[in-house]
Design a protein around this motif. Structure first.
Motif, short mmCIF file in Angstrom:
data_model
loop_
_atom_site.label_atom_id
_atom_site.label_comp_id
_atom_site.label_asym_id
_atom_site.label_seq_id
_atom_site.Cartn_x
_atom_site.Cartn_y
_atom_site.Cartn_z
N ALA A 12 65.47 22.43 -36.69
CA ALA A 12 64.40 23.33 -36.37
C ALA A 12 64.26 24.11 -34.91
O ALA A 12 63.72 24.82 -34.93
CB ALA A 12 62.94 22.45 -36.00
N SER A 42 68.93 18.31 -28.50
CA SER A 42 67.73 19.19 -28.58
C SER A 42 66.30 18.31 -28.48
O SER A 42 65.39 18.87 -28.17
CB SER A 42 67.51 20.30 -29.69
N ALA A 73 68.36 22.23 -42.64
CA ALA A 73 68.55 23.60 -42.19
C ALA A 73 69.59 23.28 -40.89
O ALA A 73 69.36 23.99 -39.86
CB ALA A 73 67.59 24.66 -41.82
N ALA A 131 72.74 33.25 -48.37
CA ALA A 131 71.70 34.66 -48.25
C ALA A 131 72.39 35.81 -49.01
O ALA A 131 71.50 36.28 -49.67
CB ALA A 131 71.94 34.87 -46.86
N SER A 162 74.23 34.98 -39.34
CA SER A 162 74.72 34.13 -40.47
C SER A 162 75.62 33.07 -40.04
O SER A 162 75.64 31.98 -40.70
CB SER A 162 75.47 34.71 -41.62
N ALA A 317 68.33 35.73 -42.22
CA ALA A 317 67.80 34.36 -41.87
C ALA A 317 66.17 34.29 -42.72
O ALA A 317 65.59 33.17 -42.68
CB ALA A 317 67.44 34.05 -40.35
N1 NAP Z 1 72.09 31.74 -40.29
C1 NAP Z 1 71.73 32.25 -41.88
O1 NAP Z 1 71.75 33.50 -41.84
C2 NAP Z 1 71.63 31.35 -42.94
C3 NAP Z 1 71.49 31.74 -44.17
C4 NAP Z 1 71.55 30.88 -45.15
C5 NAP Z 1 72.03 29.31 -44.97
N2 NAP Z 1 72.19 29.22 -43.40
C6 NAP Z 1 72.57 27.63 -43.47
O2 NAP Z 1 71.51 26.99 -42.79
C7 NAP Z 1 72.02 26.19 -41.77
C8 NAP Z 1 71.62 26.21 -40.56
O3 NAP Z 1 72.13 27.53 -39.88
P1 NAP Z 1 71.77 28.39 -38.57
O4 NAP Z 1 72.41 29.78 -38.93
O5 NAP Z 1 70.28 28.11 -38.40
O6 NAP Z 1 72.49 27.56 -37.39
P2 NAP Z 1 72.36 27.54 -35.75
O7 NAP Z 1 71.45 28.50 -35.47
O8 NAP Z 1 73.61 27.27 -35.21
O9 NAP Z 1 71.09 26.10 -35.60
C9 NAP Z 1 71.77 24.89 -36.12
C10 NAP Z 1 70.79 23.82 -36.03
O10 NAP Z 1 71.17 22.65 -36.68
C11 NAP Z 1 70.96 21.59 -35.63
N3 NAP Z 1 72.01 20.56 -35.68
C12 NAP Z 1 73.32 20.91 -35.13
N4 NAP Z 1 74.01 19.80 -35.34
C13 NAP Z 1 73.19 18.59 -35.58
C14 NAP Z 1 73.39 17.41 -35.80
N5 NAP Z 1 74.31 16.74 -35.48
N6 NAP Z 1 72.18 16.51 -35.93
C15 NAP Z 1 71.02 17.30 -36.25
N7 NAP Z 1 70.82 18.48 -36.05
C16 NAP Z 1 71.90 19.44 -35.83
C17 NAP Z 1 71.02 22.39 -34.42
O11 NAP Z 1 70.15 21.55 -33.42
P3 NAP Z 1 70.51 21.53 -31.92
O12 NAP Z 1 69.52 22.44 -31.11
O13 NAP Z 1 70.07 20.00 -31.64
O14 NAP Z 1 72.04 21.69 -31.82
C18 NAP Z 1 70.21 23.51 -34.79
O15 NAP Z 1 68.75 23.36 -34.90
C19 NAP Z 1 73.34 26.10 -42.29
O16 NAP Z 1 73.94 25.04 -42.95
C20 NAP Z 1 73.87 27.54 -42.71
O17 NAP Z 1 74.77 27.62 -43.50
C21 NAP Z 1 71.96 29.96 -42.58
#
Ligand code: NAP
Ligand code: NAP
Lengths: 342, 342
Positions: A12, A42, A73, A131, A162, A317
């Motif tokens: 989140a 977090s 996510a 995406a 991404s 996103a």
């Molecule tokens: N960004 C995009 O455009 C996009 C599009 C399609 C799909 N996705 C997919 O969506 C997912 C998230 O991507 P994002 O871009 O949102 O990444 P991000 O901005 O780096 O955020 C990662 C999230 O995951 C949490 N997290 C990381 N390690 C964790 C753990 N060990 N246990 C629990 N929570 C954890 C983080 O929480 P903390 O604050 O605790 O670190 C944060 O809330 C990925 O699988 C990605 O491939 C992303």
């Protein structure tokens, strides 16, 4: 809808998770209790939802039997660690990481393959595709019977977001350093991304493909119902904060009727077709913050009448992730609400 | 070489022209008198050459019979206005704008098609192809007999400098405005280029292709000697100052032998092959300021064993333009020096 669902968002505090929480609010999704989860680091942070600040908790301590539906996510590793626990607790889930077996959690883009919901059994498991696959599916699904695509070549210039929120910070930092003529010290990426293009958005496997390229190819074939389609994909990173740009070339079975392609795109759900002469959509100027996938530069081949070329811009996103996941949840509820609530 | 040539550079104050003058000096090209030409607006400006500052003069007043060889780097309109005058005065020329009929001024990339010089007659006329065609030719020419390419799909993320020096200023200005949270006022481009990708590097024709895409397709077929090749090209603009990035997909006649492709690329003249696992070249990190075209991400198809995918990075103003033109001149001299001097 008078009944509401208890929901968990894992990740989140991330790029996708934060957008997801916003979209649940914007679309008045029937949320009962909302549980925001992330890593232990977090836990204690808060995220706004409907005028309140909701506390973020550690997913490791979470009891999934408290919720009807969970959005994953937080990356592949987190899905692998907790998806089984959610399913065992009877919780349905939508995964955004691509970690689950497509046979077990099929990819869904409501505009492209809504019928794939019919074969599911409770607790429901869906994948919201990468995406690029979401954007491609919105544009190509309405053209499927017209084109009967044989080959699909996709060159994606992905936004740094991404790769998550740290990549966004890194592009801003590098750009500021360069503009202030300070020496560049790459941190999140291993090299300069500001004013540069990186050839691969992730680490390659032994064959040289990155996982996003394999994911995109597998998902688009499933979404379009074209297992024989020959896909070539390159996912590069552009120095753009939000919004993906895709140059797409399709080889059709027969010469392409461009007029009919244009007619279909003008009517396609979830698609904004930029058709004014000389104009074209861009990631930042058009797609970012919007619910639609933008398409333009619709043109034939230079040498091959059976070729169709397109340019697609989409908010990675939003429609590429959070919005598609929420729309998938809406469709899931429409089909199976009573079973989800039990 | 003891004999020297009197030379004119048209567009000497531009991105390509300035680089050209530098490269003539660096490579100790046998320059006798050097005439730097531009529009009336820049007449009187000066450009450094071998420790002196040479005055720029108006091309409109220039007598081409004073020089043996002219480089045209001032855009298509200038080539159209003055190339005939140069030829009538007995002056050989190398055009960088693509304005001349390929039958009359064939494209030359010394690494790819040196034999095309044999058919010329004095005064000599050559085209130095578009930057993307130069880069592609260096990489694909050594693979021609191995691949027997049937289809070529190119997605070019071009640097803004490919649109000239004003585009470079515009990217810097827009970036600074955005980082300082000032409102964006696009000038050279009609929209935001900073942190964005533009779908087309120029205005499209009635069929939706831009002239650079047509130019690239025509030139690469000529350079590789493959008139039947089916080319699909998208030339987009990335927020990068210098250095083009190309995602390339080739469909070969037969399954591709990747080992032999790698062997050939490792030995290819003018090509730097980045083959370390996980590594790849970038425009800014590798290619800019270098004489070589960089290639990496050599991999097969995801679904098709007859497919080859590559990533190419090259300095658009240098190997893509000025250097290739000077190398072409060197080859021309080697073949025809006595005839050029008469
Ligand atoms: N960004 C995009 O455009 C996009 C599009 C399609 C799909 N996705 C997919 O969506 C997912 C998230 O991507 P994002 O871009 O949102 O990444 P991000 O901005 O780096 O955020 C990662 C999230 O995951 C949490 N997290 C990381 N390690 C964790 C753990 N060990 N246990 C629990 N929570 C954890 C983080 O929480 P903390 O604050 O605790 O670190 C944060 O809330 C990925 O699988 C990605 O491939 C992303
Ligand atoms: N940039 C690249 O990467 C690249 C690569 C391959 C080929 N090319 C081609 O090379 C040519 C030059 O491109 P560029 O990027 O160097 O452009 P640029 O930076 O905008 O420079 C344009 C040059 O042309 C001169 N010029 C413009 N109008 C003129 C006129 N009416 N009469 C005489 N001179 C005139 C300008 O002189 P003033 O100072 O008097 O305006 C300046 O020297 C173009 O045809 C381009 O397509 C460029």
């Amino acid at each position: 809808m008078s009944q509401s669902l208890d929901i968990a968002v894992i990740g989140a505090t991330g790029t996708v998770g934060e957008t997801l929480v916003q979209i649940l609010e914007e679309r008045e999704f029937p949320v009962g209790n909302l549980h925001l989860l992330a890593s232990g680091e977090s836990a204690g942070a808060s995220v706004p939802f409907k005028g309140r600040n909701l506390r973020v908790r550690d997913v490791a301590d979470f009891d999934f039997s408290q919720v009807h539906l969970a959005f994953f996510a937080a990356g592949e590793a987190v899905t692998r660690s907790f998806a089984m626990r959610a399913t065992a607790a009877g919780c349905s889930l939508i995964d955004l990481s691509g970690a689950l077996d497509p046979a077990d959690a099929p990819s869904l883009v409501p505009e492209a393959n809504p019928a794939s919901l019919d074969a599911l059994t409770a607790p429901y498991r869906l994948t919201s595709p990468s995406a690029s696959a979401v954007a491609l599916a919105c544009v190509l699904a309405p053209l499927g019977d017209l084109l009967k695509p044989q080959r699909l070549s996709v060159m994606a210039s992905l936004a740094v977001s991404s790769r998550g929120r740290e990549a966004v910070t890194e592009l801003a930092r590098q750009t500021a350093e360069l503009l202030n003529a300070r020496p560049l010290e790459p941190r999140f990426f291993d090299r300069q991304i500001a004013f540069n293009v990186l050839a691969q958005a992730g680490a390659p496997d032994a064959d040289g493909h990155i996982s996003l390229e394999r994911r995109l190819a597998g998902e688009i074939k499933q979404l379009l119902g074209l297992p024989e389609l020959r896909v070539s994909a390159t996912c590069a990173l552009a120095p753009v904060f939000f919004g993906d740009s895709l140059a797409v070339s399709v080889v059709a079975e027969q010469p392409v009727d461009l007029e009919r392609v244009r007619e279909r795109l003008a009517k396609a759900p979830g698609v904004e077709f930029v058709e004014e002469e000389g104009d074209y959509p861009t990631a930042v100027g058009d797609a970012v913050g919007q619910d639609s996938v933008y398409v333009g530069r619709v043109r034939g081949g230079l040498d091959d009448p059976s070729e169709l070329n397109l340019w697609i811009a989409s908010d990675n996103a939003r429609k590429g992730a959070a919005l598609n996941a929420v729309q998938s949840a809406e469709l899931l509820i429409k089909h199976y609400l009573s079973k989800i609530l039990t």
